[in-house]
Scaffold this motif. Structure first.
Motif, PDB file in Angstrom:
ATOM      1  N   ILE A 310       0.577  -1.282  -0.361  1.00  0.00           N
ATOM      2  CA  ILE A 310      -0.104   0.223   0.124  1.00  0.00           C
ATOM      3  C   ILE A 310       1.116   1.139  -0.087  1.00  0.00           C
ATOM      4  N   LYS A 311       0.289   1.997  -0.844  1.00  0.00           N
ATOM      5  CA  LYS A 311       1.420   2.846  -1.114  1.00  0.00           C
ATOM      6  C   LYS A 311       0.673   4.544  -1.006  1.00  0.00           C
ATOM      7  N   CYS A 312       1.175   5.559   0.108  1.00  0.00           N
ATOM      8  CA  CYS A 312       0.256   6.988   0.631  1.00  0.00           C
ATOM      9  C   CYS A 312       1.198   8.058  -0.236  1.00  0.00           C
ATOM     10  N   PHE A 313       0.473   8.659  -1.351  1.00  0.00           N
ATOM     11  CA  PHE A 313       0.835   9.974  -1.775  1.00  0.00           C
ATOM     12  C   PHE A 313       0.307  11.159  -1.577  1.00  0.00           C
ATOM     13  N   ASP A 314       1.055  11.983  -1.403  1.00  0.00           N
ATOM     14  CA  ASP A 314       0.615  13.031  -0.547  1.00  0.00           C
ATOM     15  C   ASP A 314       0.546  14.371  -2.438  1.00  0.00           C
ATOM     16  N   VAL A 315      -1.315  15.165  -2.720  1.00  0.00           N
ATOM     17  CA  VAL A 315      -1.235  15.290  -4.115  1.00  0.00           C
ATOM     18  C   VAL A 315      -0.454  16.893  -3.959  1.00  0.00           C
ATOM     19  N   ARG A 316      -0.245  17.931  -3.067  1.00  0.00           N
ATOM     20  CA  ARG A 316       0.973  18.442  -2.990  1.00  0.00           C
ATOM     21  C   ARG A 316       2.446  18.407  -3.542  1.00  0.00           C
ATOM     22  N   THR A 317       2.982  17.469  -3.773  1.00  0.00           N
ATOM     23  CA  THR A 317       4.143  16.979  -4.819  1.00  0.00           C
ATOM     24  C   THR A 317       3.311  16.784  -6.162  1.00  0.00           C
ATOM     25  N   ALA A 318       2.555  16.580  -5.928  1.00  0.00           N
ATOM     26  CA  ALA A 318       1.989  16.068  -7.606  1.00  0.00           C
ATOM     27  C   ALA A 318       2.751  17.495  -8.825  1.00  0.00           C
ATOM     28  N   LYS A 319       3.530  17.037  -9.755  1.00  0.00           N
ATOM     29  CA  LYS A 319       3.789  17.729 -11.093  1.00  0.00           C
ATOM     30  C   LYS A 319       3.300  17.266 -12.338  1.00  0.00           C
ATOM     31  N   GLU A 321       3.846  16.408 -14.656  1.00  0.00           N
ATOM     32  CA  GLU A 321       5.126  15.011 -15.519  1.00  0.00           C
ATOM     33  C   GLU A 321       4.908  14.268 -14.788  1.00  0.00           C
ATOM     34  N   SER A 322       5.219  12.635 -14.846  1.00  0.00           N
ATOM     35  CA  SER A 322       5.627  11.719 -13.901  1.00  0.00           C
ATOM     36  C   SER A 322       6.189  11.969 -12.614  1.00  0.00           C
ATOM     37  N   THR A 323       5.337  11.278 -11.695  1.00  0.00           N
ATOM     38  CA  THR A 323       5.961  11.837 -10.480  1.00  0.00           C
ATOM     39  C   THR A 323       6.641   9.968 -10.002  1.00  0.00           C
ATOM     40  N   SER A 324       7.566   9.789  -9.717  1.00  0.00           N
ATOM     41  CA  SER A 324       8.084   8.757  -9.361  1.00  0.00           C
ATOM     42  C   SER A 324       7.291   8.423  -7.765  1.00  0.00           C
ATOM     43  N   ASP A 325       7.185   6.724  -7.356  1.00  0.00           N
ATOM     44  CA  ASP A 325       6.892   6.389  -6.157  1.00  0.00           C
ATOM     45  C   ASP A 325       7.623   6.251  -5.186  1.00  0.00           C
ATOM     46  N   LEU A 326       8.905   7.049  -5.447  1.00  0.00           N
ATOM     47  CA  LEU A 326       9.554   7.929  -4.384  1.00  0.00           C
ATOM     48  C   LEU A 326       9.308   8.394  -3.577  1.00  0.00           C
ATOM     49  N   SER A 327       8.613   9.340  -4.349  1.00  0.00           N
ATOM     50  CA  SER A 327       7.583  10.481  -3.633  1.00  0.00           C
ATOM     51  C   SER A 327       6.652   9.868  -2.532  1.00  0.00           C
ATOM     52  N   SER A 328       6.641   8.823  -2.548  1.00  0.00           N
ATOM     53  CA  SER A 328       5.479   8.817  -1.494  1.00  0.00           C
ATOM     54  C   SER A 328       5.743   8.993   0.079  1.00  0.00           C
ATOM     55  N   THR A 329       4.406   8.936   0.705  1.00  0.00           N
ATOM     56  CA  THR A 329       4.547   9.192   2.169  1.00  0.00           C
ATOM     57  C   THR A 329       5.083   8.163   3.300  1.00  0.00           C
ATOM     58  N   PHE A 330       4.099   6.402   2.596  1.00  0.00           N
ATOM     59  CA  PHE A 330       4.725   6.289   3.429  1.00  0.00           C
ATOM     60  C   PHE A 330       4.331   4.693   2.161  1.00  0.00           C
ATOM     61  N   THR A 331       4.631   3.526   2.690  1.00  0.00           N
ATOM     62  CA  THR A 331       4.385   2.209   1.916  1.00  0.00           C
ATOM     63  C   THR A 331       4.778   1.294   3.402  1.00  0.00           C
ATOM     64  N   LEU A 332       3.076   0.441   3.234  1.00  0.00           N
ATOM     65  CA  LEU A 332       2.699  -0.561   3.966  1.00  0.00           C
ATOM     66  C   LEU A 332       2.717  -2.649   2.864  1.00  0.00           C
ATOM     67  N   HIS A 333       4.331  -2.816   3.753  1.00  0.00           N
ATOM     68  CA  HIS A 333       4.149  -4.901   3.089  1.00  0.00           C
ATOM     69  C   HIS A 333       2.925  -4.502   3.586  1.00  0.00           C
ATOM     70  N   ALA A 334       1.760  -4.697   3.214  1.00  0.00           N
ATOM     71  CA  ALA A 334       0.729  -5.122   3.769  1.00  0.00           C
ATOM     72  C   ALA A 334       0.404  -6.467   3.390  1.00  0.00           C
ATOM     73  N   HIS A 335       0.449  -6.953   2.508  1.00  0.00           N
ATOM     74  CA  HIS A 335       0.274  -9.304   2.484  1.00  0.00           C
ATOM     75  C   HIS A 335       1.310  -9.279   1.111  1.00  0.00           C
ATOM     76  N   ASP A 336       1.411 -11.028   1.290  1.00  0.00           N
ATOM     77  CA  ASP A 336       2.007 -11.854   0.270  1.00  0.00           C
ATOM     78  C   ASP A 336       1.773 -11.957  -0.799  1.00  0.00           C
TER      79      ASP A 336
END
Length: 363
Positions: A310-319, A321-336
């Motif tokens: 699960i990845k969370c993003f903040d729209v205030r960082t939007a551009k 052009e394409s924005t990398s998922d490295l800009s995500s606010t957090f990442t949850l390794h929720a399931h296998d």
């Protein structure tokens, strides 16, 4: 017996004979009964009587409860009728279940929510002749200001909207798009679609709670469509560049903002107030499965992915052009396995539920 008068004469003669035989008392009862029947006026019609009327005034008793000849008023039928009533303390849960060659929309009633007596049962179901892939509840439709409706996307290019308040319903009350006709010429098949219809399976649906007549749909034809359910027409179409669009989600507070996620590893944000703007895009590392806006924190949204994260993003960082998922606010390794669904709790901030192909739901 040819007429009522003849019948009376016969009775009179019979009385004379019976009197001689000592049986007059019994025949007196018969005579009184015939008098009460008034056979002389048998063929006369009573004025004001409507033979085929269905008005309650025609009934001898105004209700079955007052009719002494109806027994067992508290029988199984009454219990079944009571089960059909949805009370203010009940919740309604609708699920789509796939059988061998059709789907069932099951309307469940959850009784006495929040108490120790809580109970769930199937209220009624609706048979759909194709596999359902997505659903969205809405409370209004063409000519109906308030109701209880479910939009269903399936393997077909059409979107069917069903009235959940109708028992034993056999047809949807509205169909958006779909196939107009099919033709076969030799080995080739040609399909003609309705105007502005999707041309492939409908994979995602989202109802706009602020603009209540607006429904968004995502399709394997790489398009997102905005529908007006008051008119049944498509208002606009948006293209994803390279792959199927699986999920759509309207913002909770900014009613014109729509997210869409695709198998091309992108999430796109568009604002309906700027139709010519290409939108903002985030690139991620796996196929998008579902999307959800945080109802408590305006700028954030989450996306569930095929790789179990699960990845969370903040729209205030939007551009633009394409924005990398490295800009995500957090990442949850929720399931296998694939995270097929994600949902925020609207009453409890920061509480998130996820569902997966690993057969688990996690909070």
């Amino acid at each position: 017996m040819n007429d009522a008068g003849g019948a009376v004469d016969e009775v009179a003669r019979a009385l004379n004979v019976a009197d001689a035989l000592g049986k007059a008392d019994k025949l007196d009862d018969i005579a009184l009964g015939l008098k009460e029947l008034d056979m002389e006026h048998y063929d006369d019609e009573d004025e004001g009587v409507e033979v085929f009327s269905s008005r309650i005034g025609d009934l001898y008793y105004p209700s079955n409860d007052l009719d002494p000849y109806i027994k067992d008023k508290n029988d199984d039928d009454s219990e079944e009728l009571e089960d059909m009533i949805i009370n203010p303390t009940d919740s309604v849960v609708v699920c789509a279940r796939t059988e061998d060659d059709f789907s069932l929309l099951e309307v469940h009633i959850l009784e006495d929510v929040g108490t120790s007596e809580m109970n769930m049962y199937v209220h009624h179901d609706i048979i759909i002749p194709t596999f359902s892939l997505s659903t969205a509840w809405l409370d209004c439709l063409q000519g109906r200001e308030k109701g209880n409706f479910l939009a269903v996307g399936s393997m077909e290019p059409s979107i069917e909207i069903w009235d959940l308040d109708v028992i034993d319903v056999v047809q949807p009350c509205m169909v958006l798009g779909g196939i107009l006709e099919k033709k076969k010429k030799g080995k080739k098949k040609s399909i003609k679609y309705k105007d502005d219809s999707h041309t492939d399976s409908v994979l995602g649906l989202a109802w706009n709670k602020a603009l209540r007549n607006v429904l968004a749909s995502a399709s394997a034809d790489k398009r997102v469509k905005i529908w007006d359910v008051a008119t049944g027409k498509c208002e606009s179409t948006m293209e994803h560049q390279s792959d199927k669009v699986l999920a759509v989600a309207w913002h909770h507070h900014e009613r014109e903002i729509l997210l869409s996620g695709s198998f091309d590893h992108t999430v796109v944000l568009r604002d309906g107030r700027m139709p010519s703007h290409p939108g903002y895009k985030w690139s991620i590392t796996a196929d998008v499965e579902s999307l959800a806006w945080d109802p408590h924190t305006y700028p954030y949204f989450v996306v569930s992915l095929e790789d179990g994260t699960i990845k969370c993003f903040d729209v205030r960082t939007a551009k633009s052009e394409s924005t990398s998922d490295l800009s995500s606010t957090f990442t949850l390794h929720a399931h296998d396995k694939v995270v097929t669904s994600v949902s925020y709790n609207v009453s409890a901030p920061n509480l998130l539920a996820t569902g997966s192909m690993d057969k688990m739901v996690k909070l």
